[in-house]
Design a protein around this motif. Sequence first.
Motif, short mmCIF file in Angstrom:
data_model
loop_
_atom_site.label_atom_id
_atom_site.label_comp_id
_atom_site.label_asym_id
_atom_site.label_seq_id
_atom_site.Cartn_x
_atom_site.Cartn_y
_atom_site.Cartn_z
N VAL A 9 -11.28 6.28 -8.24
CA VAL A 9 -12.18 5.35 -7.55
C VAL A 9 -11.39 4.20 -6.92
CG1 VAL A 9 -14.28 5.85 -8.83
CG2 VAL A 9 -12.71 4.15 -9.72
N ILE A 10 -10.17 4.03 -7.39
CA ILE A 10 -9.31 3.01 -6.78
C ILE A 10 -8.11 3.74 -6.20
CG2 ILE A 10 -7.87 0.97 -7.19
CD1 ILE A 10 -9.85 0.47 -9.62
N CYS A 11 -7.92 3.63 -4.89
CA CYS A 11 -6.83 4.34 -4.22
C CYS A 11 -5.90 3.32 -3.58
CB CYS A 11 -7.39 5.27 -3.14
SG CYS A 11 -8.50 6.52 -3.82
N GLY A 12 -4.66 3.71 -3.40
CA GLY A 12 -3.73 2.78 -2.76
C GLY A 12 -2.30 3.18 -3.00
N GLY A 13 -1.42 2.20 -2.91
CA GLY A 13 0.00 2.47 -3.04
C GLY A 13 0.40 2.80 -4.45
N THR A 14 1.28 3.79 -4.58
CA THR A 14 1.78 4.18 -5.89
C THR A 14 3.30 4.22 -5.90
OG1 THR A 14 1.67 6.49 -5.21
CG2 THR A 14 -0.24 5.63 -6.40
N GLY A 15 3.88 4.10 -4.71
CA GLY A 15 5.33 4.25 -4.59
C GLY A 15 5.76 5.70 -4.47
N SER A 16 4.83 6.61 -4.71
CA SER A 16 5.16 8.04 -4.61
C SER A 16 4.47 8.63 -3.38
CB SER A 16 4.68 8.76 -5.87
OG SER A 16 3.28 8.59 -6.02
N ASP A 17 5.03 9.68 -2.83
CA ASP A 17 4.41 10.44 -1.74
C ASP A 17 3.94 9.51 -0.60
OD1 ASP A 17 3.67 12.77 -0.55
OD2 ASP A 17 1.76 12.97 -1.60
N SER A 18 4.81 8.55 -0.24
CA SER A 18 4.39 7.50 0.70
C SER A 18 4.09 8.02 2.10
CB SER A 18 5.47 6.42 0.79
OG SER A 18 5.50 5.70 -0.42
N ALA A 19 4.57 9.22 2.45
CA ALA A 19 4.28 9.76 3.79
C ALA A 19 2.81 10.12 3.94
CB ALA A 19 5.14 11.00 4.03
N SER A 20 2.14 10.29 2.82
CA SER A 20 0.75 10.75 2.88
C SER A 20 -0.22 9.58 2.76
CB SER A 20 0.50 11.73 1.73
OG SER A 20 -0.89 11.98 1.63
N GLU A 21 -1.27 9.62 3.58
CA GLU A 21 -2.31 8.57 3.49
C GLU A 21 -3.42 8.99 2.52
OE1 GLU A 21 -3.62 7.36 7.37
OE2 GLU A 21 -1.92 5.99 7.60
N THR A 22 -3.25 10.12 1.87
CA THR A 22 -4.25 10.49 0.86
C THR A 22 -3.67 10.26 -0.53
OG1 THR A 22 -3.58 12.79 0.96
CG2 THR A 22 -5.50 12.18 2.26
N GLN A 23 -4.56 10.02 -1.47
CA GLN A 23 -4.16 9.68 -2.84
C GLN A 23 -3.38 10.84 -3.47
OE1 GLN A 23 -4.50 6.77 -3.94
NE2 GLN A 23 -4.36 6.88 -6.16
N PRO A 24 -2.24 10.55 -4.12
CA PRO A 24 -1.50 11.65 -4.75
C PRO A 24 -2.33 12.33 -5.83
CG PRO A 24 -0.33 9.54 -5.00
CD PRO A 24 -1.61 9.25 -4.31
N ALA A 25 -2.12 13.62 -6.01
CA ALA A 25 -2.87 14.36 -7.03
C ALA A 25 -2.19 14.27 -8.38
CB ALA A 25 -2.99 15.83 -6.60
N ALA A 26 -0.88 13.97 -8.39
CA ALA A 26 -0.14 14.00 -9.66
C ALA A 26 -0.48 12.78 -10.51
CB ALA A 26 1.36 14.04 -9.37
N TYR A 27 -0.59 13.05 -11.83
CA TYR A 27 -0.83 11.96 -12.78
C TYR A 27 0.51 11.38 -13.22
CZ TYR A 27 -5.74 13.25 -13.26
OH TYR A 27 -7.06 13.48 -13.02
N PRO A 28 0.61 10.11 -13.55
CA PRO A 28 -0.45 9.12 -13.62
C PRO A 28 -0.78 8.47 -12.26
CG PRO A 28 1.61 8.16 -14.35
CD PRO A 28 1.90 9.59 -14.05
N ASP A 29 0.05 8.73 -11.23
CA ASP A 29 -0.13 8.03 -9.95
C ASP A 29 -1.55 8.19 -9.38
OD1 ASP A 29 2.51 7.86 -10.52
OD2 ASP A 29 3.23 8.33 -8.51
N HIS A 30 -2.13 9.36 -9.60
CA HIS A 30 -3.48 9.63 -9.09
C HIS A 30 -4.46 8.50 -9.45
CE1 HIS A 30 -6.94 11.89 -7.83
NE2 HIS A 30 -7.44 11.93 -9.05
N LEU A 31 -4.28 7.96 -10.67
CA LEU A 31 -5.24 6.96 -11.17
C LEU A 31 -4.63 5.57 -11.33
CD1 LEU A 31 -7.03 9.19 -13.85
CD2 LEU A 31 -7.89 8.57 -11.58
N GLU A 32 -3.42 5.37 -10.82
CA GLU A 32 -2.75 4.07 -11.01
C GLU A 32 -2.27 3.52 -9.69
OE1 GLU A 32 0.52 4.32 -13.79
OE2 GLU A 32 -0.81 4.07 -15.49
#
Length: 378
Positions: free
Chosen positions: A222-245
């Motif tokens: 429910v909260i999406c944004g920067g994770t430092g991972s997969d920065s080329a993509s504008e969609t939320q990463p699927a991998a945990y924990p980044d998906h939810l952090e």
Amino acid sequence: MVYLDHAATSSPKAPGVALAVADALGTSIANANRASHRSAIAASMTLYRTRRRAAALLGAADSDRVIFTSGTTLALNMVILGTLRPGDGVLVSPLEHNAVMRPLQRLAQCASIRIDRFRCAPDGSVDLADYRARLAAKPALVVCTACSNVTGVMLPWPELAALARAAGVRFCLDAAQVLGTMPLSVTDTPVDFLCASGHKGLLGPTGTGLLYVAPDVELDAVICGGTGSDSASETQPAAYPDHLESGTLNLAGIAGLGAALEFIAATGPAAVARRLDTLTAAAHAALSAISGITVHSPANAHGVLSFTHAQLSPSALTREFDRHDIAVRCGLHCAPAAHQTIGTYPDGTVRFSFGWFTTEDEIGNAITVLRSIVCGCD
Ligand code: PLP
């Protein structure tokens, strides 16, 4: 000050917590997972160590499924808003905190979700036939507290979780009042989601909490944004924990939580449970012996006791405790449904809640003060 409000937050914190927070703020620790310089790696290592300790405490095989939150409230909102869709049903106990009920009531208003409550007596016993029948209506989610923050009563959540799993219904455990204060393993007793505070039984800093998501479960972010991972993509990463952090985490708080988790692991949640249960039973006996006092918790309550007096209101009693430098909490404890269930709505109760550092002398002192407050009321 005698502090008997551990159900709200622990005080003092575990040894090492303040130092870990100060170290994280005072040293050149940077943002985690955002860069490859040494300070960023140190920050990432802080997250990694704390996450591993939390996973070990929970008995979780995959630490990436442990998500840092600001507390139980955020974790519950993430589960509720990430799971429920318009028209879904949700099943809850009648002892839930507003951290559960308010997001649900909001969804009931704006997304027509249906809130159903299973039958549960004030002593925590659940009418299992009623629970099974409500599960058969296929709610999308069960949300249940492990332990009431009003009475300290434990719900039979392992059985409720197993029944939900057998019925193919997701189960979310609100472990706010039990994580760190009793043994708990998501491997031995599987739940789909577990939400907990870092600042209560874990004795960590305020502004910390955890969400555990089972390995076979996907939760919409429910909260999406920067994770430092997969920065080329504008969609939320699927991998945990980044998906939810998403966004910058509370690194100093998480460093403190790491120290708290180390302390709890060394102490042992079983030892904490024994201590809390002994203190609670002794306090229950002493309170019950005071004329005019009604204790609304069972003698086997876990670290929390609610009581009222025949003549003095909960707020008047609490003011008197405060005058004697004893911190207790009165009112509805953010859980109006629980007070309706035990018959203390709308005035509420006075709540004593204990922690690992509470002493017999402190409880004795509070009981002596209570006797002096109510004497003359007979
Ligand atoms: N659930 C229960 C049962 C609680 O007792 C509390 C806090 O007292 C919460 C949720 C909210 O926890 P937090 O303050 O960590 O958001």
